[in-house]
Design a protein around this motif. Sequence first.
Motif, PDB file in Angstrom:
ATOM      1  N   UNK A 142       0.794  -1.229   0.000  1.00 31.57           N
ATOM      2  CA  UNK A 142       0.000   0.000   0.000  1.00 31.57           C
ATOM      3  C   UNK A 142       0.821   1.271   0.000  1.00 31.57           C
ATOM      4  N   UNK A 143       2.104   1.175   0.276  1.00 32.63           N
ATOM      5  CA  UNK A 143       2.962   2.357   0.195  1.00 32.63           C
ATOM      6  C   UNK A 143       3.298   2.633  -1.264  1.00 32.63           C
ATOM      7  N   UNK A 144       3.791   3.822  -1.520  1.00 29.15           N
ATOM      8  CA  UNK A 144       4.166   4.174  -2.885  1.00 29.15           C
ATOM      9  C   UNK A 144       5.342   5.145  -2.885  1.00 29.15           C
ATOM     10  N   UNK A 145       6.034   5.152  -4.011  1.00 28.11           N
ATOM     11  CA  UNK A 145       7.125   6.088  -4.257  1.00 28.11           C
ATOM     12  C   UNK A 145       6.537   7.214  -5.092  1.00 28.11           C
ATOM     13  N   UNK A 146       6.809   8.452  -4.694  1.00 21.02           N
ATOM     14  CA  UNK A 146       6.249   9.597  -5.410  1.00 21.02           C
ATOM     15  C   UNK A 146       7.294  10.690  -5.569  1.00 21.02           C
ATOM     16  N   UNK A 147       7.024  11.552  -6.520  1.00 26.28           N
ATOM     17  CA  UNK A 147       7.863  12.732  -6.748  1.00 26.28           C
ATOM     18  C   UNK A 147       7.075  13.946  -6.263  1.00 26.28           C
ATOM     19  N   UNK A 148       7.715  14.746  -5.403  1.00 21.58           N
ATOM     20  CA  UNK A 148       7.103  16.000  -4.959  1.00 21.58           C
ATOM     21  C   UNK A 148       7.079  16.916  -6.180  1.00 21.58           C
ATOM     22  N   UNK A 149       5.896  17.312  -6.600  1.00 25.39           N
ATOM     23  CA  UNK A 149       5.761  18.025  -7.872  1.00 25.39           C
ATOM     24  C   UNK A 149       6.475  19.365  -7.899  1.00 25.39           C
ATOM     25  N   UNK A 150       6.607  20.028  -6.774  1.00 22.01           N
ATOM     26  CA  UNK A 150       7.271  21.342  -6.766  1.00 22.01           C
ATOM     27  C   UNK A 150       8.793  21.216  -6.677  1.00 22.01           C
ATOM     28  N   UNK A 151       9.277  20.315  -5.786  1.00 23.33           N
ATOM     29  CA  UNK A 151      10.716  20.231  -5.533  1.00 23.33           C
ATOM     30  C   UNK A 151      11.431  19.179  -6.371  1.00 23.33           C
ATOM     31  N   UNK A 152      10.694  18.160  -6.836  1.00 22.81           N
ATOM     32  CA  UNK A 152      11.314  17.061  -7.577  1.00 22.81           C
ATOM     33  C   UNK A 152      11.897  15.981  -6.688  1.00 22.81           C
ATOM     34  N   UNK A 153      11.814  16.147  -5.366  1.00 24.78           N
ATOM     35  CA  UNK A 153      12.332  15.126  -4.458  1.00 24.78           C
ATOM     36  C   UNK A 153      11.500  13.850  -4.557  1.00 24.78           C
ATOM     37  N   UNK A 154      12.159  12.717  -4.343  1.00 24.47           N
ATOM     38  CA  UNK A 154      11.490  11.426  -4.360  1.00 24.47           C
ATOM     39  C   UNK A 154      11.241  11.013  -2.916  1.00 24.47           C
ATOM     40  N   UNK A 155       9.997  10.611  -2.642  1.00 26.30           N
ATOM     41  CA  UNK A 155       9.617  10.237  -1.280  1.00 26.30           C
ATOM     42  C   UNK A 155       8.939   8.872  -1.271  1.00 26.30           C
ATOM     43  N   UNK A 156       8.995   8.227  -0.124  1.00 23.25           N
ATOM     44  CA  UNK A 156       8.218   7.021   0.152  1.00 23.25           C
ATOM     45  C   UNK A 156       7.041   7.488   0.990  1.00 23.25           C
ATOM     46  N   UNK A 157       5.839   7.160   0.560  1.00 27.04           N
ATOM     47  CA  UNK A 157       4.639   7.647   1.238  1.00 27.04           C
ATOM     48  C   UNK A 157       3.602   6.532   1.285  1.00 27.04           C
ATOM     49  N   UNK A 158       2.540   6.781   1.990  1.00 33.05           N
ATOM     50  CA  UNK A 158       1.464   5.815   2.070  1.00 33.05           C
ATOM     51  C   UNK A 158       0.430   6.261   3.078  1.00 33.05           C
ATOM     52  N   UNK A 159      -0.666   5.541   3.145  1.00 32.88           N
ATOM     53  CA  UNK A 159      -1.727   5.909   4.071  1.00 32.88           C
ATOM     54  C   UNK A 159      -1.225   5.936   5.522  1.00 32.88           C
TER      55      UNK A 159
END
Length: 182
Positions: A142-159
């Motif tokens: 259920x977690x996901x890897x995403x790119x912060x649209x403003x900064x371009x940083x890659x994060x691990x996120x999830x509920x």
Amino acid sequence: MRLPIHASLRSLLERYIDAVRAVSGDLPVTDADPANPSPCEVGSADGDEVVTWRPARREIAPDFRPLEAALGAPLHEDLQVWFGAWWCIPFEAQLGGETFVLSLIGSPGDWDRARESLLRHAAAQVAQGEDLTVPVAALYDGRYIAVHNRTGEVILDGPRREPLRLAPSLAAWIDRLTPVPL
């Protein structure tokens, strides 16, 4: 101007093909979908409805303006390359003991579904007062890897989780990935 993401993404795709060939001696295969053919397909499906494929450079990038208008923000240029430079069937990769599926675009129909999913994701973030992130990979829990649209940083996120910064850019994250040959 060529961004570092171009070289990183191309290298990842080449590493995946090399890994598959090292295991199988051939290109990767996927189930054929006559209703949603992929520009990645090489030849015709066999009797089991399986088709060989390889990443294919997109001749024309998608028009991101409708998506950007709906998001209310320009799509980060790394994400434009991620979603717009190549046709590629999603595949698994690993980093730090975690396995995930890369959210790549294998066909025009896949792009339509991805765009709708991105809009739902963005609407949920706006409703929760969160910054816009764009998923690029999914883990199996259920977690996901995403790119912060403003900064371009890659994060691990999830509920119900606090985001964890993984890399300063999509290119830096991609360069650390190990493709998983299936």
